[in-house]
Design a protein around this motif. Structure first.
Motif, PDB file in Angstrom:
ATOM      1  N   GLY A 109      -5.091  -8.544  -7.393  1.00 53.61           N
ATOM      2  CA  GLY A 109      -4.384  -7.189  -8.230  1.00 53.61           C
ATOM      3  C   GLY A 109      -4.738  -7.673  -9.648  1.00 53.61           C
ATOM      4  N   LEU A 160       0.913  -1.199  -0.072  1.00 53.68           N
ATOM      5  CA  LEU A 160       0.068   0.023   0.059  1.00 53.68           C
ATOM      6  C   LEU A 160       1.013   1.246  -0.172  1.00 53.68           C
ATOM      7  CD1 LEU A 160      -2.707   1.418   0.317  1.00 53.68           C
ATOM      8  CD2 LEU A 160      -2.336   1.114   2.688  1.00 53.68           C
ATOM      9  N   ALA A 206      -8.364   0.654   1.623  1.00 54.75           N
ATOM     10  CA  ALA A 206      -6.971   0.664   0.795  1.00 54.75           C
ATOM     11  C   ALA A 206      -6.171  -0.715   1.000  1.00 54.75           C
ATOM     12  CB  ALA A 206      -6.189   1.773   0.992  1.00 54.75           C
ATOM     13  N   ARG A 241       0.177  -2.290  -4.626  1.00 57.43           N
ATOM     14  CA  ARG A 241      -0.812  -3.081  -4.998  1.00 57.43           C
ATOM     15  C   ARG A 241      -2.214  -2.053  -4.936  1.00 57.43           C
ATOM     16  NH1 ARG A 241      -0.615  -8.440  -5.874  1.00 57.43           N
ATOM     17  NH2 ARG A 241      -2.754  -8.784  -4.782  1.00 57.43           N
ATOM     18  N   ALA A 242      -1.953  -1.114  -4.256  1.00 57.84           N
ATOM     19  CA  ALA A 242      -3.265  -0.085  -3.979  1.00 57.84           C
ATOM     20  C   ALA A 242      -2.426   1.318  -3.587  1.00 57.84           C
ATOM     21  CB  ALA A 242      -4.186  -0.716  -2.901  1.00 57.84           C
ATOM     22  N   LYS A 257      -3.762  -0.316 -10.714  1.00 55.45           N
ATOM     23  CA  LYS A 257      -4.349  -0.848  -9.144  1.00 55.45           C
ATOM     24  C   LYS A 257      -5.386  -0.041  -8.679  1.00 55.45           C
ATOM     25  CE  LYS A 257       0.013  -0.287  -9.612  1.00 55.45           C
ATOM     26  NZ  LYS A 257       1.477  -0.528  -9.360  1.00 55.45           N
ATOM     27  N   PRO A 258      -6.121  -0.240  -7.720  1.00 54.18           N
ATOM     28  CA  PRO A 258      -7.217   0.505  -7.132  1.00 54.18           C
ATOM     29  C   PRO A 258      -6.620   1.726  -6.454  1.00 54.18           C
ATOM     30  CG  PRO A 258      -7.379  -1.730  -6.474  1.00 54.18           C
ATOM     31  CD  PRO A 258      -5.935  -1.757  -7.195  1.00 54.18           C
ATOM     32  N   PHE A 299      -7.761  -3.738  -0.692  1.00 51.50           N
ATOM     33  CA  PHE A 299      -7.317  -3.774  -2.168  1.00 51.50           C
ATOM     34  C   PHE A 299      -5.843  -4.369  -2.493  1.00 51.50           C
ATOM     35  CE2 PHE A 299     -10.677  -0.397  -3.137  1.00 51.50           C
ATOM     36  CZ  PHE A 299     -11.509  -1.170  -3.719  1.00 51.50           C
ATOM     37  N   ALA A 300      -4.985  -3.650  -1.297  1.00 52.85           N
ATOM     38  CA  ALA A 300      -3.749  -4.194  -1.372  1.00 52.85           C
ATOM     39  C   ALA A 300      -3.394  -5.564  -1.215  1.00 52.85           C
ATOM     40  CB  ALA A 300      -2.866  -3.482  -0.515  1.00 52.85           C
ATOM     41  N   TYR A 332      -8.600  -6.701 -10.305  1.00 52.49           N
ATOM     42  CA  TYR A 332      -8.586  -5.445 -10.033  1.00 52.49           C
ATOM     43  C   TYR A 332      -8.354  -4.585 -11.419  1.00 52.49           C
ATOM     44  CZ  TYR A 332      -9.281  -6.184  -5.325  1.00 52.49           C
ATOM     45  OH  TYR A 332      -9.759  -6.655  -4.025  1.00 52.49           O
TER      46      TYR A 332
END
Length: 259
Positions: free
Chosen positions: A209, A18, A201, A53-54, A103-104, A204-205, A212
């Protein structure tokens, strides 16, 4: 591994996939200057690292981002257009890179998000706002139209008539109204904002991935695709992702008898 970097206007902190990006000009409401734009560009470049990753974007202090810092134009009022063009060019280049991230991206919005601040929030995939947050295009109050992607994001979300009305009136939207329009995904108590955004967050991380990234690509391609083209794209990505053994593992876990 945790790492932290501070520039004049932005603080970044990386931890376990993150990347937190915090606008750090609280005394000015995190208003946009050429320096902040350059620092944001550096932070977005950091976010492009595959290890990230986020991304979580926030503002320090009472406001998310109050738009352009008008003090930057003091003593330059005879060349406002040139100064504004330079800032818009830089901000737009940064915003395009942010929007293209696979990535988000989560935005945590407190206080005011005006003009470019509104555009920065709208570029995120998930927007969480504190109850006291307010959103405004702001431009028309200065006799301007729009920048920072605000006209594009609002038109995509609301259609041209409603987007045009928000730009022309430059009125403030309270957090709950912004959520009712689909511009904000969640509204929480102000003192719960940081934790709620961090939780989203972090999820998401730690999530899939590849899925996403494909979802971001599919939803953006859908704006220009007809149904057959979109169906073909969906098929290509879902089959590609299904080749990952993790998908079969997840299905096996769901197929186990419960109870």
């Amino acid at each position: 591994m945790t790492s932290k970097a501070e520039s004049e206007s932005v603080v970044t902190e990386y931890e376990a996939g993150l990347l937190r990006i915090s606008l750090d000009r609280p005394a000015s409401g995190n208003a946009v200057t050429p320096g902040l734009i350059a620092d944001l560009m550096g932070a977005v470049a950091e976010a492009e690292d595959p290890a990230v990753r986020a991304v979580l974007i926030a503002g320090s202090g009472a406001n998310f981002c109050a738009g352009a810092d008008l003090r930057h134009f003091a003593g330059k009022l005879d060349r406002v257009a040139d100064e504004l063009q330079e800032m818009a060019t830089g901000f737009h280049a940064m915003l395009e890179r942010l929007y293209r991230l696979s990535k988000p991206v989560v935005a945590a919005v407190q206080g005011n998000a005006i003009g470019a601040g509104f555009g920065l929030a709208l570029a995120a995939d998930l927007v969480i706002a504190g109850k006291s947050a307010r959103f405004s295009t702001g431009y028309a109050r200065l006799g301007l139209s729009a920048d920072a992607g605000v006209s594009w994001f609002l038109t995509q979300a609301l259609g041209p008539r409603q987007a045009g009305a928000l730009l022309m009136t430059a009125r403030f939207l309270a957090a709950e109204e912004a959520r009712s329009l689909g511009l904000v995904d969640d509204v929480v108590e102000d003192d719960a904002l940081a934790a709620a955004a961090e939780t989203a967050a972090r999820a998401f991380a730690e999530g899939p991935g590849g899925a996403y990234a494909a979802i971001k690509l599919l939803t953006r391609a859908a704006r220009g695709n007809d149904l057959p083209a979109q169906l073909a794209l969906e098929e290509a990505h879902v089959v590609r992702l299904a080749r990952d053994p993790a998908v079969a593992t997840a299905m096996a876990a769901m197929l186990k008898p419960r109870g």
